[in-house]
Enzyme design. Structure first.
Site, PDB file in Angstrom:
ATOM      1  N   LYS A  22      38.269   7.082 -28.971  1.00 39.63           N
ATOM      2  CA  LYS A  22      38.106   7.889 -30.192  1.00 39.63           C
ATOM      3  C   LYS A  22      36.800   7.551 -30.900  1.00 39.63           C
ATOM      4  CE  LYS A  22      40.079   6.805 -34.399  1.00 39.63           C
ATOM      5  NZ  LYS A  22      39.052   6.852 -35.436  1.00 39.63           N
ATOM      6  N   CYS A 116      40.974   7.351 -42.901  1.00 44.47           N
ATOM      7  CA  CYS A 116      42.187   6.645 -43.347  1.00 44.47           C
ATOM      8  C   CYS A 116      41.938   5.905 -44.658  1.00 44.47           C
ATOM      9  CB  CYS A 116      42.615   5.624 -42.293  1.00 44.47           C
ATOM     10  SG  CYS A 116      43.313   6.371 -40.825  1.00 44.47           S
ATOM     11  N   ARG A 121      35.747   1.899 -48.496  1.00 48.11           N
ATOM     12  CA  ARG A 121      34.935   2.522 -47.448  1.00 48.11           C
ATOM     13  C   ARG A 121      33.685   3.245 -47.966  1.00 48.11           C
ATOM     14  NH1 ARG A 121      38.587   5.014 -42.732  1.00 48.11           N
ATOM     15  NH2 ARG A 121      36.968   4.107 -41.449  1.00 48.11           N
ATOM     16  N   ASP A 304      41.118  -2.761 -35.895  1.00 54.96           N
ATOM     17  CA  ASP A 304      41.983  -1.624 -35.550  1.00 54.96           C
ATOM     18  C   ASP A 304      43.230  -2.052 -34.767  1.00 54.96           C
ATOM     19  OD1 ASP A 304      40.070  -0.101 -36.781  1.00 54.96           O
ATOM     20  OD2 ASP A 304      39.125   0.566 -34.930  1.00 54.96           O
ATOM     21  N   ARG A 396      45.796  11.531 -34.624  1.00 57.02           N
ATOM     22  CA  ARG A 396      44.334  11.596 -34.752  1.00 57.02           C
ATOM     23  C   ARG A 396      43.662  10.692 -33.735  1.00 57.02           C
ATOM     24  NH1 ARG A 396      42.541   9.361 -39.693  1.00 57.02           N
ATOM     25  NH2 ARG A 396      40.669   9.333 -38.443  1.00 57.02           N
TER      26      ARG A 396
HETATM   27  N1  EPU Z   1      30.988  -0.701 -45.258  1.00 59.12           N
HETATM   28  C1  EPU Z   1      30.332  -0.713 -46.471  1.00 59.12           C
HETATM   29  N2  EPU Z   1      29.281   0.148 -46.608  1.00 59.12           N
HETATM   30  C2  EPU Z   1      28.873   0.977 -45.617  1.00 59.12           C
HETATM   31  C3  EPU Z   1      29.567   0.982 -44.395  1.00 59.12           C
HETATM   32  C4  EPU Z   1      30.636   0.112 -44.245  1.00 59.12           C
HETATM   33  O1  EPU Z   1      30.671  -1.446 -47.389  1.00 59.12           O
HETATM   34  O2  EPU Z   1      27.919   1.740 -45.832  1.00 59.12           O
HETATM   35  C5  EPU Z   1      32.162  -1.601 -45.104  1.00 59.12           C
HETATM   36  C6  EPU Z   1      33.445  -0.760 -44.917  1.00 59.12           C
HETATM   37  O3  EPU Z   1      33.976  -0.367 -46.154  1.00 59.12           O
HETATM   38  C7  EPU Z   1      34.325  -1.716 -44.163  1.00 59.12           C
HETATM   39  C8  EPU Z   1      33.329  -2.468 -43.264  1.00 59.12           C
HETATM   40  O4  EPU Z   1      32.052  -2.320 -43.899  1.00 59.12           O
HETATM   41  O5  EPU Z   1      34.926  -2.589 -45.050  1.00 59.12           O
HETATM   42  C9  EPU Z   1      33.291  -1.959 -41.832  1.00 59.12           C
HETATM   43  O6  EPU Z   1      32.767  -0.660 -41.780  1.00 59.12           O
HETATM   44  P1  EPU Z   1      32.038  -0.050 -40.524  1.00 59.12           P
HETATM   45  O7  EPU Z   1      30.921   0.784 -41.022  1.00 59.12           O
HETATM   46  O8  EPU Z   1      31.722  -1.104 -39.501  1.00 59.12           O
HETATM   47  O9  EPU Z   1      33.160   0.868 -39.951  1.00 59.12           O
HETATM   48  P2  EPU Z   1      33.176   2.435 -39.813  1.00 59.12           P
HETATM   49  O10 EPU Z   1      31.965   2.881 -39.051  1.00 59.12           O
HETATM   50  O11 EPU Z   1      33.473   3.091 -41.105  1.00 59.12           O
HETATM   51  C10 EPU Z   1      34.369   2.353 -37.480  1.00 59.12           C
HETATM   52  C11 EPU Z   1      35.623   2.967 -36.956  1.00 59.12           C
HETATM   53  C12 EPU Z   1      36.826   2.275 -37.580  1.00 59.12           C
HETATM   54  C13 EPU Z   1      36.763   0.784 -37.272  1.00 59.12           C
HETATM   55  C14 EPU Z   1      35.419   0.204 -37.727  1.00 59.12           C
HETATM   56  C15 EPU Z   1      35.235  -1.241 -37.348  1.00 59.12           C
HETATM   57  C16 EPU Z   1      34.934   5.243 -36.589  1.00 59.12           C
HETATM   58  C17 EPU Z   1      35.029   6.647 -36.990  1.00 59.12           C
HETATM   59  N3  EPU Z   1      35.630   4.380 -37.294  1.00 59.12           N
HETATM   60  O12 EPU Z   1      34.423   2.594 -38.891  1.00 59.12           O
HETATM   61  O13 EPU Z   1      37.968   2.830 -36.965  1.00 59.12           O
HETATM   62  O14 EPU Z   1      37.787   0.127 -37.941  1.00 59.12           O
HETATM   63  O15 EPU Z   1      34.329   0.966 -37.165  1.00 59.12           O
HETATM   64  O16 EPU Z   1      35.326  -1.413 -35.980  1.00 59.12           O
HETATM   65  O17 EPU Z   1      34.276   4.907 -35.617  1.00 59.12           O
HETATM   66  C18 EPU Z   1      40.239   3.296 -36.715  1.00 59.12           C
HETATM   67  O18 EPU Z   1      39.957   3.740 -35.593  1.00 59.12           O
HETATM   68  O19 EPU Z   1      41.438   3.093 -37.114  1.00 59.12           O
HETATM   69  C19 EPU Z   1      39.149   2.957 -37.634  1.00 59.12           C
HETATM   70  C20 EPU Z   1      39.315   2.770 -38.930  1.00 59.12           C
END
Ligand code: EPU
Length: 417
Positions: A22, A116, A121, A304, A396
């Protein structure tokens, strides 16, 4: 409203084939915007997030075919249009259109992403990086209007190795002038999958999978081809299920090194599994030992899988400590787990899980995607019947979950009311 009904405590055996990841495909699809050529993506999971992204792409003018897990996307007639709240708010990954549309057209209007409810976030790391690239960003209500005359390569150090920000910077910089360097980049396997795809189109991305990624801008991109990597979170979820109920359950089409942290923890608890080519074969173990689990960025224990493993911890004999370090709000499933008979005491992002506790079938809710996976594991090991409501969250991210579990002996059905 969709719900799942499970009759628990059935031993499971046979083979479960893992689908494409995903968290890769949700970036691969927006990445196609960067080229006018034809893109072929294989091993594409048929999940709700993919459907939503394809709706956005069609709205922008893409011509798409999706047959037998292969996606063909032709963006010859693409138009750079507003991605409105109705579409963008359905999933987190809509933010990848920021990087790809600004990279291609130097202009994008897009609503705030959804996803989610597992923490605040924010997307400040993405926005800071875009601003460093000289991009003007105006927030009009929930809409971001971004524009730039010329995109130039930058050197950037990420304060946190954000998966989304690393990919977004890659997308915005492959067509920029000069070289971009991302220091403290995220190292998750999905990042390398996106880089391979961009490079197949003619981009020059080096070092993906390490903490220093170098992107040499090119003038244009051509046709692209990629195979989506196996979903390491889906893999981990089924391996956890196998560790509780498996009778030589074979989880196939996997890359075991992508879930090394989970395998290590399961071994510590006493779970018996073996690696056989691209499969993991796992069986249920009596007398599981207590273990401590702390989530972290790759290659640490994935956030995750935190919720699914917390259900596993209820079956270990003794006290287990669990700590979530990536999101502030990823323990919303705990009251539901306790309602089924677990003994979980949660304090902020930590929990003490004391077992082994038998779980009992109840009516529970999937409060988010991975909470749904945690409830699913709980329903499978509980006595009686478990009804999991709000299962849309689970759908999802897990392809054909009801079929896959039915095929290995689980009595499970999906009800669409
Ligand atoms: N964060 C910030 N500012 C930012 C970006 C992130 O503070 O600009 C914080 C987030 O709030 C969080 C942490 O940094 O506390 C991690 O965020 P990251 O950007 O690494 O994650 P993401 O890109 O939003 C993806 C996956 C998530 C998975 C994370 C970590 C996608 C669409 N989502 O999220 O997947 O948990 O990387 O591996 O790729 C899931 O599949 O259940 C899921 C939530």
């Amino acid at each position: 409203m969709k719900k799942i009904i499970i009759e628990g405590r059935k031993k499971i055996s046979g083979t479960i084939k893992i689908s494409g990841a995903k968290n890769s495909i949700v970036a691969l699809i927006p990445a196609t915007v960067l080229t006018n050529g034809k893109c072929v993506i294989k091993n594409v999971p048929d999940i709700t997030d993919v459907k939503t992204l394809l709706e956005i792409m069609k709205d922008l003018g893409s011509v798409i075919t999706f047959e037998n897990d292969t996606l063909t996307i032709d963006n010859k007639n693409l138009q750079n249009k507003l991605i409105d709240e109705k579409h963008a708010s359905k999933l987190r990954a809509s933010y990848y259109f920021m990087g790809s549309l600004i990279g291609k057209y130097h202009k994008v209007s897009i609503a705030y992403p959804g996803g989610c409810v597992i923490g605040s976030r924010p997307i400040d790391i993405h926005i800071d990086a875009f601003k460093k690239m000289g991009i003007d960003i105006i927030e009009n209500g929930s809409i971001f209007d971004m524009s730039v005359d010329e995109l130039n390569g930058i050197q950037i150090y990420l304060n946190f190795p954000s998966v989304g920000a690393t990919i977004n910077i890659m997308l915005a910089s492959v067509l920029a002038k000069g070289t971009t360097v991302i220091e403290n980049a995220a190292k998750e396997p999905e990042i390398s999958n996106i880089a391979s795809f961009l490079n197949s189109m003619g981009a020059r991305v080096f070092g993906a999978g390490t903490s220093r990624i170098v992107i040499e801008g090119v003038e244009s991109l051509g046709d692209g081809f990629v195979e989506t990597i196996p979903d390491r979170i889906e893999t981990g979820t089924y391996v956890i299920i196998g560790a509780l109920l498996g009778n030589n359950l074979r989880v196939e089409n996997v890359i075991p090194t992508h879930i090394e942290a989970l395998l290590y923890k399961l071994k510590e608890a006493g779970v018996k599994y073996s690696l056989d080519g691209n499969s993991i074969v796992v069986s249920a173990t009596e007398n599981l030992k207590p273990i401590n689990v702390k989530t972290s960025v790759y290659p640490g224990f994935p956030t995750d899988l935190g919720q699914p493993i917390s259900t596993f911890l209820t079956q270990c004999n003794g006290e287990c400590l669990f700590e979530e370090t990536i999101y502030e709000n990823r323990l919303r499933h705990v009251p539901h787990l306790n309602a089924m008979g677990a003994n979980v005491k949660a304090f902020d992002n930590r929990a003490i899980i004391t077992g082994k506790t038998p779980l009992h079938g109840r009516k529970v809710k999937a409060t988010d995607l991975r909470a749904g996976a945690s409830m699913l594991v709980a329903g499978l090991i509980a006595d009686g019947v478990t009804e999991i409501q709000n299962i849309e969250h689970l759908l999802r991210g897990y392809e054909r979950i009801v079929d896959k579990l039915s095929q290995v002996g689980v009595n499970i059905k999906l009800i669409d009311e």
